[in-house]
Design an enzyme around this catalytic site. Structure first.
Site, PDB file in Angstrom:
ATOM      1  N   ASP A  13     -72.056 -28.048 -39.795  1.00  0.00           N
ATOM      2  CA  ASP A  13     -71.423 -28.508 -38.567  1.00  0.00           C
ATOM      3  C   ASP A  13     -70.699 -29.812 -38.894  1.00  0.00           C
ATOM      4  O   ASP A  13     -70.933 -30.411 -39.948  1.00  0.00           O
ATOM      5  CB  ASP A  13     -72.516 -28.716 -37.506  1.00  0.00           C
ATOM      6  CG  ASP A  13     -71.987 -29.331 -36.229  1.00  0.00           C
ATOM      7  OD1 ASP A  13     -70.970 -28.848 -35.707  1.00  0.00           O
ATOM      8  OD2 ASP A  13     -72.598 -30.309 -35.757  1.00  0.00           O
ATOM      9  N   ASP A  15     -69.420 -32.686 -36.126  1.00  0.00           N
ATOM     10  CA  ASP A  15     -69.844 -33.796 -35.272  1.00  0.00           C
ATOM     11  C   ASP A  15     -71.366 -33.880 -35.233  1.00  0.00           C
ATOM     12  O   ASP A  15     -72.042 -32.909 -34.874  1.00  0.00           O
ATOM     13  CB  ASP A  15     -69.311 -33.608 -33.851  1.00  0.00           C
ATOM     14  CG  ASP A  15     -67.800 -33.560 -33.801  1.00  0.00           C
ATOM     15  OD1 ASP A  15     -67.174 -34.622 -33.899  1.00  0.00           O
ATOM     16  OD2 ASP A  15     -67.249 -32.447 -33.690  1.00  0.00           O
ATOM     17  N   ASP A 184     -76.869 -30.470 -36.110  1.00  0.00           N
ATOM     18  CA  ASP A 184     -77.747 -31.404 -35.384  1.00  0.00           C
ATOM     19  C   ASP A 184     -78.155 -30.888 -34.012  1.00  0.00           C
ATOM     20  O   ASP A 184     -78.827 -31.613 -33.275  1.00  0.00           O
ATOM     21  CB  ASP A 184     -77.054 -32.761 -35.225  1.00  0.00           C
ATOM     22  CG  ASP A 184     -75.850 -32.685 -34.289  1.00  0.00           C
ATOM     23  OD1 ASP A 184     -74.978 -31.827 -34.525  1.00  0.00           O
ATOM     24  OD2 ASP A 184     -75.782 -33.470 -33.322  1.00  0.00           O
TER      25      ASP A 184
END
Length: 237
Positions: A13, A15, A184
């Site tokens: 990922d 961000d 995250d």
């Protein structure tokens, strides 16, 4: 199914995993709200809206998370302003998390046959521009965004496409069981699950609390833990 050691594909990922883009995203959202004559929102509130792509971020910010606003022109106006503003300001305060470059370099050095890519719900052009700016792009054979396919994470289509591309590059089939999704949020974990891949959840990201809703196979408290996991797939952090 146990993880291949080392894995043949790692998909990151963006961000909250490779970069901290919180301030620039929040500033862009609040600039959009101000343009619309609406009150701005605290950064903590906007941060909770990040992860499902630009359209959903804007919809949540203007109070339309379920798409109930019938004036689509109004929604389009808000999204267009946000994207235009963010395109200019995406690098004002965004930075690469400490240890990310070192971890990617170590993975490349110790596991040169392991392919790496980016799969984010952020629009693809700013994703690629940011990775180019920070010198991240050379580590990845592909960088796909939220508008690269007809669906976004947690739908597995993007991850499946990357597995297929990686298989072509490697010259042999790479399976989901040989793939790790690193992110995250619960969105990244669910993407991995929906594809049959393994997952690493980053507790240093933008929405680590969401990992409680969809626990990953492993937790990484720093980027260095990515490499530690590759060296010892049975390790827990």
């Amino acid at each position: 199914m146990p993880l291949a050691s080392p894995p043949r594909l790692i998909v990151f990922d963006l961000d909250g995993t490779l970069i901290d883009s919180r301030v620039d995203l929040c500033n862009s959202v609040n600039a959009t709200l101000a343009q619309l004559g609406k009150p701005t929102l605290p950064e903590a509130v906007i941060s909770g809206y990040i992860g499902d792509g630009a359209s959903m971020l804007v919809r949540r910010a203007i109070g339309d998370p379920e798409g109930d606003i019938t004036d689509e022109q109004y929604v389009t106006q808000a999204l267009t302003f946000f994207l235009d503003y963010y395109r200019i300001h995406k690098l004002d305060y965004t930075y690469v998390y400490p240890g990310v470059l070192e971890a990617l370099q170590a993975i490349r050095y110790t596991h040169p046959q392991t392919l790496m890519a980016v799969l984010t719900n952020k629009p693809v052009h700013p994703s690629r521009d940011i990775c180019d700016h920070f010198g991240l792009s050379p580590f990845f054979f592909q960088n796909y965004g939220g508008n690269s396919f007809h669906t976004k994470k947690p739908d597995p289509h993007g991850l499946e496409a990357l597995i297929a591309e990686a298989s072509t590059l490697a010259g042999h089939a790479i399976t989901p069981a040989e793939t790790i999704m690193v992110g995250d949020t619960d969105i990244d974990v669910l993407t991995a699950r929906n594809c049959g891949a393994h997952s690493i959840g980053c507790t240093f990201g933008l929405k680590p609390h969401s990992l409680e809703d969809a626990p990953p196979d492993h937790l990484a408290h720093t980027p260095a833990d990515w490499l530690a996991f590759l060296v010892n797939p049975q390790q827990t952090f």
